[in-house]
Design a protein around this motif. Sequence first.
Motif, PDB file in Angstrom:
ATOM      1  N   UNK A 116       0.862  -1.187   0.000  1.00  0.00           N
ATOM      2  CA  UNK A 116       0.000   0.000   0.000  1.00  0.00           C
ATOM      3  C   UNK A 116       0.894   1.231   0.000  1.00  0.00           C
ATOM      4  N   UNK A 117       0.285   2.412  -0.431  1.00  0.00           N
ATOM      5  CA  UNK A 117       1.010   3.675  -0.464  1.00  0.00           C
ATOM      6  C   UNK A 117       0.247   4.690   0.369  1.00  0.00           C
ATOM      7  N   UNK A 118       0.968   5.748   0.826  1.00  0.00           N
ATOM      8  CA  UNK A 118       0.303   6.796   1.587  1.00  0.00           C
ATOM      9  C   UNK A 118       1.038   8.101   1.362  1.00  0.00           C
ATOM     10  N   UNK A 119       0.287   9.194   1.609  1.00  0.00           N
ATOM     11  CA  UNK A 119       0.827  10.547   1.534  1.00  0.00           C
ATOM     12  C   UNK A 119       0.397  11.257   2.806  1.00  0.00           C
ATOM     13  N   UNK A 120       1.336  11.942   3.480  1.00  0.00           N
ATOM     14  CA  UNK A 120       1.040  12.700   4.686  1.00  0.00           C
ATOM     15  C   UNK A 120       1.556  14.110   4.518  1.00  0.00           C
ATOM     16  N   UNK A 121       0.731  15.129   4.978  1.00  0.00           N
ATOM     17  CA  UNK A 121       1.206  16.508   4.920  1.00  0.00           C
ATOM     18  C   UNK A 121       2.082  16.778   6.132  1.00  0.00           C
ATOM     19  N   UNK A 122       2.531  17.998   6.262  1.00  0.00           N
ATOM     20  CA  UNK A 122       3.472  18.334   7.324  1.00  0.00           C
ATOM     21  C   UNK A 122       2.850  18.281   8.716  1.00  0.00           C
ATOM     22  N   UNK A 123       1.488  18.213   8.778  1.00  0.00           N
ATOM     23  CA  UNK A 123       0.806  18.115  10.072  1.00  0.00           C
ATOM     24  C   UNK A 123       0.490  16.675  10.451  1.00  0.00           C
ATOM     25  N   UNK A 124       0.850  15.723   9.593  1.00  0.00           N
ATOM     26  CA  UNK A 124       0.620  14.325   9.905  1.00  0.00           C
ATOM     27  C   UNK A 124      -0.707  13.791   9.418  1.00  0.00           C
ATOM     28  N   UNK A 125      -1.438  14.558   8.628  1.00  0.00           N
ATOM     29  CA  UNK A 125      -2.695  14.067   8.073  1.00  0.00           C
ATOM     30  C   UNK A 125      -2.379  13.165   6.896  1.00  0.00           C
ATOM     31  N   UNK A 126      -2.929  11.956   6.940  1.00  0.00           N
ATOM     32  CA  UNK A 126      -2.539  10.917   5.991  1.00  0.00           C
ATOM     33  C   UNK A 126      -3.718  10.563   5.100  1.00  0.00           C
ATOM     34  N   UNK A 127      -3.355  10.294   3.856  1.00  0.00           N
ATOM     35  CA  UNK A 127      -4.308   9.718   2.904  1.00  0.00           C
ATOM     36  C   UNK A 127      -3.608   8.530   2.261  1.00  0.00           C
ATOM     37  N   UNK A 128      -4.252   7.359   2.337  1.00  0.00           N
ATOM     38  CA  UNK A 128      -3.639   6.156   1.787  1.00  0.00           C
ATOM     39  C   UNK A 128      -4.672   5.331   1.078  1.00  0.00           C
ATOM     40  N   UNK A 129      -4.230   4.345   0.340  1.00  0.00           N
ATOM     41  CA  UNK A 129      -5.155   3.465  -0.366  1.00  0.00           C
ATOM     42  C   UNK A 129      -5.564   2.267   0.506  1.00  0.00           C
ATOM     43  N   UNK A 130      -5.260   2.363   1.834  1.00  0.00           N
ATOM     44  CA  UNK A 130      -5.710   1.308   2.744  1.00  0.00           C
ATOM     45  C   UNK A 130      -7.106   1.588   3.282  1.00  0.00           C
ATOM     46  N   UNK A 131      -7.525   2.854   3.192  1.00  0.00           N
ATOM     47  CA  UNK A 131      -8.834   3.195   3.743  1.00  0.00           C
ATOM     48  C   UNK A 131      -8.888   4.672   4.029  1.00  0.00           C
TER      49      UNK A 131
END
Length: 668
Positions: A108-123
Amino acid sequence: MPVYTPTLKARIAIITTVLAAVFGTGIILIALYDAHSDLHDALEGQQDSVVKLTANQLDTAMNDRIQLLSHQAGQLGGLLAQAHGAAARQRALQALSAAIPVPAAFNALLVADQHGNVLSDLGDGAEVSDRAYFREAARTLAPVVSPPIRSRASGQMGVLVAVPVLSPQRGFLGLVGGWLDLSSANFLVDILHNRLGTTGYYCLVSAGREPVYVRHPDPAQARQPARPVADTCGEDDSPAPLEFLTPARPVIARYLMSSTGWELVALLPAREAYAPLRQMQQRFLGMAGVAMAGVALLIWLAVRRQLAPLSRLHRVVLASANDLSAFERLPTRQQRDEIGDLTRAFIKLMRDVRERRQALDRSERRLRAVTDTLPSLLAFVDTEARYVFNNLAYERVFGLKPEQLRGRPMREVLGEARFARVRPFLERALAGSAVTFETEDEGSDYHCMETSLRPEWSADGSEVVGVHVHVQDITQRKLETRRLARMSRTDHLTQLLNRSAFEGQLHAAMARSRDEGTLMALLYLDMDRFKAVNDIHGHAAGDLLLQDFAQRVRDCVRDSDTVARLGGDEFAVVLEDLPQPAAARRVAQAILQAMDVPFSFEGVRADVDVSIGVALYRGGPAQDHELMRLADVLLYRAKGAGRGRYEIGPPELADAPGPQHARPSAAQ
C-alpha cells in the motif's frame, strides 16, 4: 556371602586394559574434539556466507524501494507546496500510485502533509504526527524504515518505508510512504520461505535500543522484544557440558543490513548441523570398542603366558598348607627371572620348614611322654580360649582324648558354670599377667583345685599368643589347712571359739553395728563355785562341768550368735541385730534360768550359778577393748551384788532398770 576377588592375572590384565583404554579414549576424545571444532568452523563460515548473501538481497530490495519513493517525493514537492488540504493529498496519492506498482513494490502507499494528516489506499485518512517514524523523518529529512507497527487504517502489522517531501528551500512538507504488510506477500515475508537445510531458519531483528522481531518463523514472536546484541531468535545457545561429544549449541550467523540497520540472524539447530559428526562418532566409537576388545584379549593371553609359572607356584603354595612335600612337584630348573627366584626361595624355605616340623614333632612326642605321666592337668590355649595342647590327664577327667580336645573352646569343655568362674582370671592372663587361683566345690564331696595361668609371649615380646594352664588337685592340702585353722580357733574342751577367734568375731560384729546402726550386746559370763567342784571332784569332773555348761549356754542363744570360752570358767556371748535392749535381758535371764537345774555327771551332783555382765552397743566411736572392759565391769558388779544375777549397761542404751536383776528364788 563370599566376596569374589580377581586373580593376579585378571588384575594385571584389567589394569593394563584400563590404562590402554584411558590412553586410547584420550586420543579418541582429542580427535572428536578437533573434528567438532573443524566442523563448527566450517558451518559458521558457510552460515556467514549465506546470511551475508541474503542480507545483501534484502538491502538491495529495500534500497530500490527507498530510491523509488525518493524519486516520487521530489516530484510531489511542488504539488504539496502550492496546494494544501485533502484535495492536494488526493492528487499526490494518485500520482504516487500511478508511478509505483502495488503490490509488486509495496502492499500500500500513503501521503502525509506536514501536520501528519494521511491519505492512503488502505482506507480512510488518519493522523500520524505522533508516530516515531514521522517525527524522525521530519527531524532528519532522510528516509526512515519503521519497526513493525500496527496500521491505524487496516489494523494489520507491517513496516512503513517513509521518505520526506521537501520544498525547494529544504523545508518539510510531508512524506510519502510504502507499506509492507507482514501478513501479505512481499520480500520481507518471503525471507521465511528460504530454509537453511531442513530445520534451519531466519529471523529479522529491528534496530534501536529496544529491538523487536521484524520477522520470525513463530508468529507469536512477532514484535516481541529481542536482544540488542547477539540475538539467537529466542533459542538457547548455551553449550552442553561435553559440547564436542553431544553438541547442543545451534550454529548462528548474523549480518547487519546497511539499508535499515536491522540484523538478519540465521540459525541452524545442532541436531541437523552436527548430524554427520554424530554418525562419524558412532562409527568411530564402534570401531574403537572392537579394537579395545581385541587389545584386551591380546593382553589377557600375553599375561596368562607370562604368569603361567606363577600360577603353578600358587597352586603348590596352597597345597603346602596340608602337604609339606608339595614343593617337590615344582620343576627343578626354573627360569631366570623374578618368578624363578621366588620359586627357588620357596623350595628352599619349604625344605627347611619340613625339617623343622619333623624336629618339632619329635620334640612334641617327648614332651607328651613327660606330661602324660603327671597327675596334674596341663594345657595350652590360644587367644580365643581354644585348646591347642592337653596332656593325658584331661582324658581321665573329661573323658575326651587330646585329639578330640584340640581346637575346642574352654567354654564347651568346662561348661558354662565353671568357665564363668575361670573367665576373669583367663582375661587377666591374656592381658599379660600370671594368675593363680583356687576353685572350691562345697558339695557332698568337697574338692579344691588350684589353677595357674601363665601367658606365652610372641618372639618379639609384643603380644600374648596364648596361655599355659596348670591345674592340680589340692583337696587334701585344703582339708588339712582347714583342720589346723579350726584347731587354732576352737577351744579343745568345749568346742567353742577360743579367745583369739572371739576377739575377731567381736571386732567384725562391732563394725557391722557401726555400718548398719543396729543394736548388739556383749555378755561376759563367770561360773560361781566352779573352783570348789574342781577341787573336790577333780579336774575330770571340772571338764565335764565346763562342757555341760557350754552346751546350756549354746542352747539359750541363736545359731547366728557367737559363744566363746575365754579361759578357765569365763565365757562370752555376742548377740547381733537386737530389736531392743529387752532382747539382751531375755537372753541373760534365760541363761540364769538354765543354770537353776543342778549339773549331774558320773554320780556327781553340782549346783553352780553364773554372773553375767551385759554391755550394749549401737555404733559410736567406742572400740572393742572398751566394750569388753564395760562388760567386765558389769560382770563384777553382778558378782559384788550377790552372784547368780546380771547387770546391763550403759544406761543410755539400756531400758529403764527394774527393781532387781537377780534370778527368782525357788520360793518366789
